[in-house]
Scaffold this active site. Structure first.
Site, PDB file in Angstrom:
ATOM      1  N   LYS A 176      -7.147   6.547   8.910  1.00  0.00           N
ATOM      2  CA  LYS A 176      -7.522   6.111   7.558  1.00  0.00           C
ATOM      3  C   LYS A 176      -8.379   4.851   7.573  1.00  0.00           C
ATOM      4  O   LYS A 176      -9.369   4.769   6.849  1.00  0.00           O
ATOM      5  CB  LYS A 176      -6.271   5.852   6.713  1.00  0.00           C
ATOM      6  CG  LYS A 176      -5.444   7.076   6.411  1.00  0.00           C
ATOM      7  CD  LYS A 176      -4.327   6.775   5.417  1.00  0.00           C
ATOM      8  CE  LYS A 176      -3.407   5.658   5.849  1.00  0.00           C
ATOM      9  NZ  LYS A 176      -2.658   5.925   7.091  1.00  0.00           N
TER      10      LYS A 176
ATOM     11  N   ARG B  27       1.940   4.286  -2.316  1.00  0.00           N
ATOM     12  CA  ARG B  27       2.825   4.901  -1.323  1.00  0.00           C
ATOM     13  C   ARG B  27       4.109   5.436  -1.935  1.00  0.00           C
ATOM     14  O   ARG B  27       4.889   6.078  -1.243  1.00  0.00           O
ATOM     15  CB  ARG B  27       3.182   3.879  -0.244  1.00  0.00           C
ATOM     16  CG  ARG B  27       2.118   3.772   0.821  1.00  0.00           C
ATOM     17  CD  ARG B  27       2.603   2.954   1.984  1.00  0.00           C
ATOM     18  NE  ARG B  27       1.730   3.101   3.129  1.00  0.00           N
ATOM     19  CZ  ARG B  27       1.531   2.163   4.026  1.00  0.00           C
ATOM     20  NH1 ARG B  27       2.158   1.018   3.926  1.00  0.00           N
ATOM     21  NH2 ARG B  27       0.734   2.388   5.049  1.00  0.00           N
TER      22      ARG B  27
ATOM     23  N   ARG C 150      -0.382  -4.962  19.116  1.00  0.00           N
ATOM     24  CA  ARG C 150       0.397  -4.904  17.864  1.00  0.00           C
ATOM     25  C   ARG C 150       1.881  -4.775  18.170  1.00  0.00           C
ATOM     26  O   ARG C 150       2.350  -3.735  18.613  1.00  0.00           O
ATOM     27  CB  ARG C 150      -0.048  -3.716  17.020  1.00  0.00           C
ATOM     28  CG  ARG C 150      -1.428  -3.869  16.426  1.00  0.00           C
ATOM     29  CD  ARG C 150      -1.653  -2.760  15.421  1.00  0.00           C
ATOM     30  NE  ARG C 150      -2.945  -2.887  14.779  1.00  0.00           N
ATOM     31  CZ  ARG C 150      -3.327  -2.162  13.738  1.00  0.00           C
ATOM     32  NH1 ARG C 150      -2.518  -1.272  13.225  1.00  0.00           N
ATOM     33  NH2 ARG C 150      -4.514  -2.316  13.207  1.00  0.00           N
TER      34      ARG C 150
ATOM     35  N   ARG D  72       8.187   4.683  10.672  1.00  0.00           N
ATOM     36  CA  ARG D  72       7.113   4.676   9.671  1.00  0.00           C
ATOM     37  C   ARG D  72       6.685   6.089   9.292  1.00  0.00           C
ATOM     38  O   ARG D  72       6.409   6.376   8.121  1.00  0.00           O
ATOM     39  CB  ARG D  72       5.920   3.868  10.191  1.00  0.00           C
ATOM     40  CG  ARG D  72       6.182   2.365  10.169  1.00  0.00           C
ATOM     41  CD  ARG D  72       5.248   1.585  11.057  1.00  0.00           C
ATOM     42  NE  ARG D  72       3.857   1.799  10.710  1.00  0.00           N
ATOM     43  CZ  ARG D  72       2.845   1.648  11.563  1.00  0.00           C
ATOM     44  NH1 ARG D  72       3.085   1.329  12.823  1.00  0.00           N
ATOM     45  NH2 ARG D  72       1.611   1.841  11.168  1.00  0.00           N
TER      46      ARG D  72
END
Length: 197
Positions: free
Chosen positions: A13, A88, A133, A144
């Site tokens: 995305k 979301r 990360r 997630r």
């Protein structure tokens, strides 16, 4: 042009959002980027966001809605915007609907990037190593993805029922996927114009 891009974490995305924004001359607004920028800020809100992200969860609707509303009020959004990572939840959909109705701007399309889950996990693990990360280890990635399946996939059904959803295969070279997105969004715009006429 008011657009939303959706898809599981790691579906591409962010990469596509930048290209879409450039193509249509609108800002790409990523809630993920906004939240990650809070990692170095020393405020109660930043600490709260940081704790939630490190556990693999999502920031609350109330906090997210306030952050997005503030961003959409900036002058660069006057000609439109692309939202990446928002909405979301159903509550966020309602908040966005209210904003669009109040500003008298329609949502042109909701782009849904389709991706294989195992490929997404592998992609995110590679990205974690490259970008360093700490929030991208296999356990939090799967949390997630599960949260996405439970909370966000139902939104696709809402937008599908409204006729706003544009589903695009997210596999392949970046440029290939971009071209599919532009073709799908433009075909949808042509269909809507034909319906109005």
């Amino acid at each position: 042009m008011q657009l939303v891009i959706m898809g599981p974490p790691g579906a591409g995305k962010g990469t596509q959002a930048k290209l879409i924004a450039e193509h249509y001359g609108i800002p790409a607004i990523s809630t993920g980027d906004i939240f990650r920028a809070m990692k170095t800020a020393d405020t109660p809100l930043a600490r709260q966001v940081r704790e939630i992200m490190e556990s693999g969860g999502y920031v609350s609707d109330e906090i997210t809605n306030a952050i997005v509303a503030d961003r959409l009020a900036q002058p660069d959004c006057d000609g439109g915007f692309l939202l990446d990572g928002y909405p979301r939840t159903l509550q966020q959909v309602q908040t966005l609907d209210d904003y669009l109705a109040e500003s008298k701007r329609p949502l042109n399309a909701v782009i849904s990037l389709l991706a294989d889950i195992e490929e997404v996990v592998a992609r995110l693990l590679r990205r974690a190593v490259i970008d360093g990360r700490s929030d991208d280890n296999e356990e939090t990635i799967r949390v997630r993805l599960q949260v996405y399946a439970e909370q966000t996939e139902p939104l696709l059904e809402v937008y599908r029922a409204r006729g706003s959803l544009v589903e695009v295969d997210g596999h392949g070279e970046v440029q290939e996927v971009s071209e599919r997105i532009f073709a799908a969004v433009e075909a949808r715009g042509e269909r809507r114009t034909a319906e109005i006429v």
